[in-house]
Scaffold this motif. Structure first.
Motif, PDB file in Angstrom:
ATOM      1  N   GLU A 350       1.628 -10.340  -0.400  1.00 18.63           N
ATOM      2  CA  GLU A 350       1.605  -8.879  -0.325  1.00 18.63           C
ATOM      3  C   GLU A 350       0.347  -8.394  -1.034  1.00 18.63           C
ATOM      4  OE1 GLU A 350       5.204  -6.597  -1.450  1.00 18.63           O
ATOM      5  OE2 GLU A 350       3.809  -5.284  -2.525  1.00 18.63           O
ATOM      6  N   ALA A 351      -0.408  -7.543  -0.351  1.00 19.75           N
ATOM      7  CA  ALA A 351      -1.616  -6.984  -0.968  1.00 19.75           C
ATOM      8  C   ALA A 351      -1.654  -5.483  -0.718  1.00 19.75           C
ATOM      9  CB  ALA A 351      -2.864  -7.637  -0.385  1.00 19.75           C
ATOM     10  N   SER A 352      -1.911  -4.718  -1.773  1.00 18.66           N
ATOM     11  CA  SER A 352      -2.019  -3.266  -1.632  1.00 18.66           C
ATOM     12  C   SER A 352      -3.351  -2.786  -2.169  1.00 18.66           C
ATOM     13  CB  SER A 352      -0.908  -2.561  -2.426  1.00 18.66           C
ATOM     14  OG  SER A 352       0.349  -2.913  -1.900  1.00 18.66           O
ATOM     15  N   ALA A 353      -3.891  -1.786  -1.494  1.00 17.47           N
ATOM     16  CA  ALA A 353      -5.104  -1.137  -1.981  1.00 17.47           C
ATOM     17  C   ALA A 353      -4.711   0.239  -2.502  1.00 17.47           C
ATOM     18  CB  ALA A 353      -6.123  -1.014  -0.858  1.00 17.47           C
ATOM     19  N   VAL A 354      -5.230   0.564  -3.676  1.00 14.71           N
ATOM     20  CA  VAL A 354      -4.766   1.738  -4.406  1.00 14.71           C
ATOM     21  C   VAL A 354      -5.956   2.641  -4.715  1.00 14.71           C
ATOM     22  CG1 VAL A 354      -3.624   2.422  -6.556  1.00 14.71           C
ATOM     23  CG2 VAL A 354      -3.010   0.259  -5.479  1.00 14.71           C
ATOM     24  N   TYR A 355      -5.777   3.943  -4.511  1.00 17.90           N
ATOM     25  CA  TYR A 355      -6.826   4.888  -4.920  1.00 17.90           C
ATOM     26  C   TYR A 355      -6.850   5.012  -6.443  1.00 17.90           C
ATOM     27  CZ  TYR A 355      -7.268   6.994  -0.193  1.00 17.90           C
ATOM     28  OH  TYR A 355      -7.505   7.243   1.134  1.00 17.90           O
TER      29      TYR A 355
END
Ligand code: FES
Ligand code: FES
Lengths: 753, 162
Positions: A350-355
């Motif tokens: 699982e990979a998330s990109a976050v502001y």
């Protein structure tokens, strides 16, 4: 270590131009009537813009106009995956460095001086400057809603979570990880962090834009000219054919000039004054324009009693900064790249990109790769230590072989990873005097380049035997233009010196996705090859027709066509076939996912693989790591230009040393701490290992011309974990957050005592 | 009013006499009014060496040198070390060994190496690294730059061929 075999006649023509200073870069261009823009940037982390007063600046003699958000608010926002970015800050700034005004003047000096007089009033907003802050309950939303541009640039778009700062999450799961962990002999978990890193191309971003009626010309050091064209077309409502993007020599890109950067801003400045405008950023400005995504990574591996991997789990959080750019693709790739060349029957990624309220993240050499491989390969050694196994042995028993898949939806490995490991461990550099076999660390990487198999090329064969090649690939130092010329020369059997690759210009060059992800040699190379074959075919048709010969008896030779019994010059052929003494044939070649009977459709097109073996010495009084010896191996399929290929790998590895030992773009509560070339250091000649072996493995098994695979990104990946693993095995300390600065190493050494 | 000062200096062997503002930087004068664009500007803060020119034979950062300070002196740029046809031996070595990629740092390296070999025709490995410490390159990883310079350092040439 190379021995130059190329004689001067076959060297890359671009090198001659560059070494004499004659090569033209964007900063060397002058467009008649051109004005100069200077960008006023936000000094605050997150704020509402209360007012912008440009009166004083406009009164300065020589100032033509000042562009502010209100001028362009009606154009809306742009993006390449998510539509989240205004041309220039409108009512709000989201990071220190965000453009809020562009002063446009007769000279740079006047613009820069007048910029000091632009008065902006801000009202600060709550901020989220780290991944943790951005994900906390009640975190301020950096963007209120997420607007996904489906199928705009990358297929699939992003998967944002509304009402959160998460702008993309990618998940992939195979088998049953929980069940596998339940029966495992050992389960080991580690956490790692990776900082933001600056691209630091020696040539900062510079753009010249010229709006004329409903047409727009852009001169830029852009790696993906067709993406620039597309974004500008949507933003300004112009037809694609009315937008021309010209790319001269580019002074380094590394992804920092990919997708779209300051082109919309400069285009808007020109739109406002209806004259050509040039914005030449400083390196400091460019450090506030984009950077590599930082990451927090947790990785867990379950193994059986024999040390075989049963399951792997990884969760990656990426710090995407204030605007998404291609951060979603970086996150997806980081998940794929944390797998490595291993057999893992059960897998959960699982990979998330976050502001966050920091400089926007962007593509950077091997997107998501260094973050992922840093964690994965450091972790491999930890697991090996936990089960009492030699780390090289542990890797070898778990490695996927040639033809084996690491995940069902990805192309099987197209090479032997163990061969690369063998090549670095047997490198002669470790036979040299004083080498210490105990002070070594190994790391390997297998990454899936996002090399969209879509490209076009035009090859024109002229009556005098000279050839021009037109492609959208840009020349950023990798030698792409010379490679294309070589492919055309070989296919047409003409001299290399007879072939010219034209400067990238979207008015002339056919469509291509862009330059990056190690794709040019394979994808664009194949389209040049097919365009050259098309040109040859047209010549053969003429000969077959006029001389009444079977086409398959004809072959190309230098300057003409051989019929088997005689050589007809191109001139004779044109003369007899067309009745004229001038002309050319225009060959067209294209590559699509359907080319080669669909063989290019499966992803990745090829695996980019590398291995690195580092030997280190640590000064225990200061914590300083020295790397006296390093061997780097990459599987490249086939080398088209050895010196250029080795240089690509050495450059990537050197960048890896910077990443490993000292590079970090630091923020303190959102304020950039070291975003200047004085405070931020990239490797110097004294920072690269004095004994360095570059090994290129060639089995001719790639999909590109002559069996080539793409390259240029892989060698950066093993460096940091190889050094960290050497530190672990030799000094018994495990650094989990990059860079491995003397201070961190010294503290870890103290703690160990 | 900007204060203009007369200066006269030798640029690549030609005498240049003109008036310049007191704060004009050498790089701006050369790349701008004098139109020689081979010299590159990168850091603009004297840390990268991209803008290296030779002043009376010694390497200097033209991005932090005032034009007025070259009055009565000799300035050499990349254009000045490039033979009318062909390449200098330093340029040739960089091309053959692949000591450049994007080329943005290259004119600066060529100037620095030219000065090094003039002062010390056979530098040791350490001397090469030490001398080039102030020239940054983000592309090559320096391996091939070092090899290029090394090939020149071990070459035996007659004085005038250098
Ligand atoms: S531009 Fe002058 S030293 Fe960098
Ligand atoms: S060749 Fe690009 S910076 Fe040196």
């Amino acid at each position: 270590m190379s021995n130059p075999t190329d004689s001067m006649s076959s060297v890359r023509p671009d090198l001659i131009e560059k070494v004499t200073g004659r090569a033209e870069y964007i900063t060397d261009l002058v467009v008649p009537g051109m004005l100069h823009g200077f960008v006023v940037r936000s000094p605050v982390v997150h704020a509402r813009i209360v007012s912008i007063d440009t009166t004083a600046a406009r009164l300065i003699e020589g100032v033509v106009d000042v562009l502010v958000g209100a001028d362009v608010a009606s154009f809306g926002r742009w993006g390449v995956v998510l539509k989240d970015r205004p041309i220039i800050a409108i009512d709000r700034v989201r990071y220190v460095g965000e453009p809020v005004a562009v002063v446009i003047a007769e000279t740079v000096e006047i613009a820069e001086n007048a910029a000091e007089l632009v008065d902006v009033e801000y009202e600060e907003l709550p901020r989220a400057t780290t991944i943790r802050e951005a994900l906390a309950d009640g975190a301020p939303l950096i963007h209120e809603r997420h607007e996904n541009l489906e199928d705009f640039y990358f297929k699939g778009g992003a998967r944002p979570t509304q009402n959160s700062n998460v702008f993309h999450t990618y998940r992939s799961s195979v088998g049953d990880v929980d069940a596998a962990e339940a029966i495992a002999a050992h389960v080991h978990e580690d956490s790692f962090t990776f900082p933001a890193i600056s691209h630091f191309a020696m040539e900062p971003h510079t753009v010249i834009a010229d709006f004329q009626g409903d047409a727009l010309t852009i001169w830029a050091g852009a790696q993906t000219p067709t993406a620039v064209q597309k974004v500008l077309s949507r933003l300004f409502g112009l037809q694609l054919a009315k937008i021309r993007v010209v790319v001269p020599f580019v002074g380094g890109g590394f992804g920092g000039k990919a997708s779209v950067k300051i082109e919309p801003l400069v285009a808007a400045a020109s739109w406002k004054v209806r004259r050509p405008v040039r914005v030449a950023q400083s390196i400091s400005d460019s450090m506030l324009t984009c950077r590599r995504l930082g990451a927090e990574i947790t990785i867990r591996t379950a193994v059986d009693a024999k040390g075989r991997i049963l399951a792997k789990t990884a969760k990656l959080l990426l710090d995407g900064g204030a605007y998404s750019d291609t951060g979603s693709a970086v996150a997806t790739k980081s998940a794929n790249r944390i797998m490595g060349p291993y057999v893992m029957p059960n897998l959960r990624l699982e990979a998330s990109a976050v502001y966050t309220n920091t400089v926007p993240g962007a593509a950077f050499r091997s997107i998501g790769g260094p973050q992922a491989v840093w964690a994965k390969e450091s972790h491999m050694d930890n697991v090996a230590a936990a089960i009492g196994m030699d780390p090289v042995e542990f890797r070898l028993i778990n490695m996927a072989g040639r033809g084996e898949r690491t995940r069902p939806d990805l192309r099987p490995l197209d090479m032997d990873m163990s061969e690369l490991v063998g090549r670095v461990t047997q490198s002669p550099v470790f036979e040299t005097q004083g080498s210490n076999r105990r002070a070594r660390g190994l790391a390997v990487a297998a990454t899936d380049p996002a090399n969209t198999p879509i490209a076009n090329a035009i090859v024109r064969l002229k009556i005098d035997g000279s050839v021009s090649v037109s492609v959208s690939s840009i020349e950023v130092g990798q030698g792409a233009h010379a490679t294309m010329a070589r492919v055309a020369a070989q296919t047409l059997q003409q001299r290399f010196s007879a072939v010219t690759t034209l400067r990238t210009d979207t008015d002339i060059a056919p469509y291509d996705w862009g330059t990056g992800a190690s794709r040019s040699t394979v994808v664009v190379g194949l389209s040049v090859e097919s365009a050259a074959l098309d040109a040859a075919d047209q010549i053969f048709d003429m000969v077959a027709d006029v001389w009444e010969l079977p086409k398959d008896s004809l072959t190309l030779v230098e300057g003409g066509v051989s019929t088997g019994s005689e050589v007809l010059t191109f001139h004779q052929i044109f003369h007899r076939a067309l009745g004229v003494d001038s002309g050319e044939v225009v060959g067209r070649g294209g590559i699509t996912p359907r080319s080669k009977k669909g063989a290019l459709a499966e992803s990745p097109l090829f695996w980019e693989t590398s291995a690195g073996l580092a030997e280190i010495v640590v000064d225990e009084d200061t914590g300083q790591i020295h790397v006296p010896r390093y061997a780097s191996a990459a599987d490249v399929g086939r080398v088209i230009n050895r010196v250029a290929a080795e240089g690509q790998d050495e450059g990537a590895a050197a960048m890896g040393f910077g990443h490993a030992l000292f590079e970090e773009l630091e923020f303190d509560d959102g304020q950039p701490v070291n975003a200047t070339p004085i405070d931020y250091t990239i490797p110097r000649i004294t920072d690269v290992p004095p004994v360095f072996d570059t090994i290129l493995v060639e089995n001719g098994d790639g999909p590109g011309p002559g069996g080539a695979k793409g390259m240029g990104e892989g060698a950066i990946l093993p460096v940091a974990p190889a050094i960290a693993n050497a530190l672990f095995s030799t000094y018994g300390i495990r650094i989990t957050d990059l860079p491995m600065t003397p201070e961190k190493v010294w503290r870890a050494l103290q703690k160990r005592k | 009013m900007t204060h203009m000062l007369p200066i006269s200096f030798s640029l690549n062997g030609q005498t240049v006499s003109m008036e310049v503002a007191a704060h004009t930087l050498l790089i701006d004068l050369v790349r701008g009014r004098l139109g020689l664009k081979g010299t590159k500007r990168s850091c603009d803060m004297e840390v990268c060496g991209a803008c290296t020119m030779l002043l009376d034979g010694d390497p200097i950062s033209s991005c932090t040198t005032l034009a007025v300070d070259v009055d009565q002196r000799e300035v050499t740029t990349i254009e000045g070390v490039t033979p009318p046809d062909g390449l200098s031996r330093v340029q040739k070595a960089f091309v053959l060994h692949g000591g450049l990629q994007c080329g943005f740092c290259t004119p600066g390296f060529i100037m620095a190496v030219t000065a090094l070999l003039k002062a010390n025709p056979h530098p040791t490995d350490d001397e090469i690294r030490h001398y080039l410490h102030g020239n940054l390159c983000r592309c090559t990883g320096y391996v091939k730059i070092f090899e290029a310079v090394k090939s020149l350092a071990i070459e035996h040439v007659s004085e005038d061929a250098a």
